[in-house]
Design a protein around this motif. Structure first.
Motif, mmCIF file in Angstrom:
data_model
loop_
_atom_site.group_PDB
_atom_site.id
_atom_site.type_symbol
_atom_site.label_atom_id
_atom_site.label_comp_id
_atom_site.label_asym_id
_atom_site.label_seq_id
_atom_site.Cartn_x
_atom_site.Cartn_y
_atom_site.Cartn_z
ATOM 1 N N TYR A 49 0.826 -1.213 0.000
ATOM 2 C CA TYR A 49 0.000 0.000 0.000
ATOM 3 C C TYR A 49 0.860 1.264 0.000
ATOM 4 O O TYR A 49 0.585 2.214 -0.735
ATOM 5 C CB TYR A 49 -0.922 -0.001 1.219
ATOM 6 C CG TYR A 49 -1.750 1.258 1.355
ATOM 7 C CD1 TYR A 49 -2.880 1.466 0.569
ATOM 8 C CD2 TYR A 49 -1.394 2.260 2.264
ATOM 9 C CE1 TYR A 49 -3.634 2.624 0.680
ATOM 10 C CE2 TYR A 49 -2.134 3.423 2.381
ATOM 11 C CZ TYR A 49 -3.255 3.599 1.582
ATOM 12 O OH TYR A 49 -3.987 4.756 1.683
ATOM 13 N N TYR A 50 1.902 1.291 0.824
ATOM 14 C CA TYR A 50 2.751 2.479 0.941
ATOM 15 C C TYR A 50 3.891 2.498 -0.067
ATOM 16 O O TYR A 50 4.647 3.467 -0.113
ATOM 17 C CB TYR A 50 3.315 2.587 2.363
ATOM 18 C CG TYR A 50 2.266 2.807 3.420
ATOM 19 C CD1 TYR A 50 1.445 3.925 3.385
ATOM 20 C CD2 TYR A 50 2.094 1.887 4.454
ATOM 21 C CE1 TYR A 50 0.471 4.126 4.356
ATOM 22 C CE2 TYR A 50 1.124 2.088 5.437
ATOM 23 C CZ TYR A 50 0.311 3.203 5.379
ATOM 24 O OH TYR A 50 -0.647 3.400 6.339
ATOM 25 N N ASP A 51 4.030 1.431 -0.856
ATOM 26 C CA ASP A 51 5.130 1.314 -1.817
ATOM 27 C C ASP A 51 6.459 1.476 -1.083
ATOM 28 O O ASP A 51 7.323 2.287 -1.463
ATOM 29 C CB ASP A 51 4.986 2.371 -2.922
ATOM 30 C CG ASP A 51 5.963 2.157 -4.067
ATOM 31 O OD1 ASP A 51 6.498 1.039 -4.196
ATOM 32 O OD2 ASP A 51 6.225 3.109 -4.825
ATOM 33 N N ALA A 52 6.619 0.703 -0.012
ATOM 34 C CA ALA A 52 7.783 0.819 0.855
ATOM 35 C C ALA A 52 8.529 -0.504 0.930
ATOM 36 O O ALA A 52 7.914 -1.571 0.898
ATOM 37 C CB ALA A 52 7.353 1.250 2.261
ATOM 38 N N PRO A 53 9.856 -0.454 1.053
ATOM 39 C CA PRO A 53 10.634 -1.694 1.143
ATOM 40 C C PRO A 53 10.362 -2.491 2.414
ATOM 41 O O PRO A 53 10.334 -3.716 2.402
ATOM 42 C CB PRO A 53 12.090 -1.209 1.109
ATOM 43 C CG PRO A 53 12.031 0.175 0.556
ATOM 44 C CD PRO A 53 10.713 0.732 0.986
ATOM 45 N N GLN A 54 10.188 -1.797 3.552
ATOM 46 C CA GLN A 54 9.904 -2.465 4.817
ATOM 47 C C GLN A 54 9.181 -1.494 5.746
ATOM 48 O O GLN A 54 9.322 -0.273 5.614
ATOM 49 C CB GLN A 54 11.180 -2.977 5.491
ATOM 50 C CG GLN A 54 12.245 -1.930 5.745
ATOM 51 C CD GLN A 54 13.160 -1.707 4.556
ATOM 52 O OE1 GLN A 54 13.600 -2.661 3.921
ATOM 53 N NE2 GLN A 54 13.443 -0.455 4.249
ATOM 54 N N VAL A 55 8.388 -2.037 6.654
ATOM 55 C CA VAL A 55 7.604 -1.210 7.564
ATOM 56 C C VAL A 55 7.625 -1.824 8.961
ATOM 57 O O VAL A 55 7.895 -3.011 9.131
ATOM 58 C CB VAL A 55 6.126 -1.078 7.105
ATOM 59 C CG1 VAL A 55 6.026 -0.532 5.689
ATOM 60 C CG2 VAL A 55 5.404 -2.413 7.210
ATOM 61 N N LEU A 56 7.319 -0.989 9.931
ATOM 62 C CA LEU A 56 7.115 -1.458 11.303
ATOM 63 C C LEU A 56 5.760 -0.941 11.782
ATOM 64 O O LEU A 56 5.572 0.275 11.890
ATOM 65 C CB LEU A 56 8.217 -0.938 12.226
ATOM 66 C CG LEU A 56 8.019 -1.258 13.714
ATOM 67 C CD1 LEU A 56 8.182 -2.755 13.962
ATOM 68 C CD2 LEU A 56 8.995 -0.464 14.583
ATOM 69 N N PRO A 57 4.798 -1.829 12.057
ATOM 70 C CA PRO A 57 3.528 -1.363 12.640
ATOM 71 C C PRO A 57 3.764 -0.853 14.056
ATOM 72 O O PRO A 57 4.513 -1.451 14.836
ATOM 73 C CB PRO A 57 2.655 -2.631 12.654
ATOM 74 C CG PRO A 57 3.311 -3.576 11.700
ATOM 75 C CD PRO A 57 4.780 -3.274 11.787
#
Length: 332
Positions: free
Chosen positions: A61-69
């Protein structure tokens, strides 16, 4: 605690009108919440696990390599200052006040600066923080300029922190796809665009090493299983997302026209709110509140932020109140 919009209970007590009779336009939260899916009882009965697909859906959704909720992007705002030794931090202001407050509490030397002053101060800063689109002014800094600032900071081990809480309707301006670069940190809010602020869900986007450090500060099980399920369903619901973007854009444009017709031309805004400076901000805020319409007052610069009405009756109610206010101005 800093003051924020959405304090409807306090307004109801102050003006002596029950909550259910208010039109609350004091936040920048979309007034059309996504439908919450039925939550499996296992999500309530078990500790949350991270292999449910939420992170993958957020990356897509965010077009991001990695995320942290995180439990709301506010949690990341408060924790990020712990991850650096004390230094000099610039905050593009005016903006969401929690940013400067968090870095000050962390012992950092904070200077609040204007956009036109960034180039002058940047080489003396360890961290630059901004909200994009800005809250409350709606200012939108182009991605190429942000990446230029980041490059200058990262050469000295500095950070660029970009709070994109209101970016969802204008995703083309996001720099989330670049967050594998060291020192580039983007924060995303879930509740505002999806209209589910009570979910307390957000995402930090950054290089893997920094996200691991932030995860240690957040601690285990920070986002509950039911909220993870809600987030996953909404992040994958592309149809409703498209509807939400369209109606936010139309409502924001209509709000500009309504305020302008009332002699209150906004000086800024985005798809989720409009903002105006007026020497009559405080009396206008009170005039509307006396009619059970709550908007956000910024006393320090005599400005107001108007959120989006949800239904036609709300639009008519706001228009009637603004017309009545304009008539009192003419008479006086």
């Amino acid at each position: 605690m800093l003051e924020h919009g959405g304090r409807l209970r306090a307004a109801a007590r102050q003006y002596g009108v029950a909550q259910e009779h208010w039109l609350d336009l004091s936040t920048g939260i979309a007034p059309w919440p996504f439908t919450v899916p039925t939550i499996d009882m296992h999500a309530w009965a078990r500790l949350p696990e991270t292999d449910d697909g939420l992170e993958a859906a957020a990356c897509a959704y965010y077009d991001a390599p990695q995320v942290l909720p995180v439990p709301g992007s506010q949690a990341a705002i408060q924790l990020l200052p712990r991850l650096r030794k004390v230094g000099k931090v610039g905050v593009l202001s005016p903006c969401y006040a929690e940013h400067a407050e968090a870095w000050r509490r962390g012992g950092h030397l904070v200077r609040e600066i204007r956009e036109a002053e960034v180039d002058y101060y940047l080489d003396g800063l360890d961290v630059l923080v901004l909200v994009n689109p800005n809250n409350p002014t709606g200012r939108l800094v182009p991605p190429e300029r942000l990446l230029e600032w980041h490059q200058r900071l990262s050469q000295r081990g500095g950070w660029l922190v970009v709070d994109e809480a209101f970016m969802d309707p204008t995703a083309a301006f996001s720099i989330s796809r670049y967050t594998s670069r060291p020192g580039l940190i983007v924060l995303r809010s879930f509740g505002k665009f999806f209209g589910l602020a009570g979910a307390r869900l957000g995402f930090a986007l950054a290089e893997s090493k920094l996200l691991r450090l932030l995860a240690e500060q957040v601690g285990p099980w920070a986002v509950g299983g039911p909220i993870r399920a809600v987030g996953l369903a909404c992040l994958e619901d592309r149809t409703t997302q498209a509807v939400q973007r369209a109606r936010c854009a139309l409502a924001s444009e209509r709000l500009v026209r309504l305020l302008s017709d009332a002699g209150l031309q906004p000086q800024g805004g985005c798809a989720l709110f409009q903002w105006l400076i007026t020497e009559h901000a405080a009396p206008l805020h009170d005039f509307l509140a006396e009619r059970s319409i709550l908007v956000r007052l910024f006393a320090h610069n005599s400005s107001l932020r108007f959120g989006l009405p949800a239904v036609e009756a709300d639009w008519q109610r706001l228009e009637a109140a603004l017309t009545a206010y304009r008539q009192t101005e003419v008479v006086s």
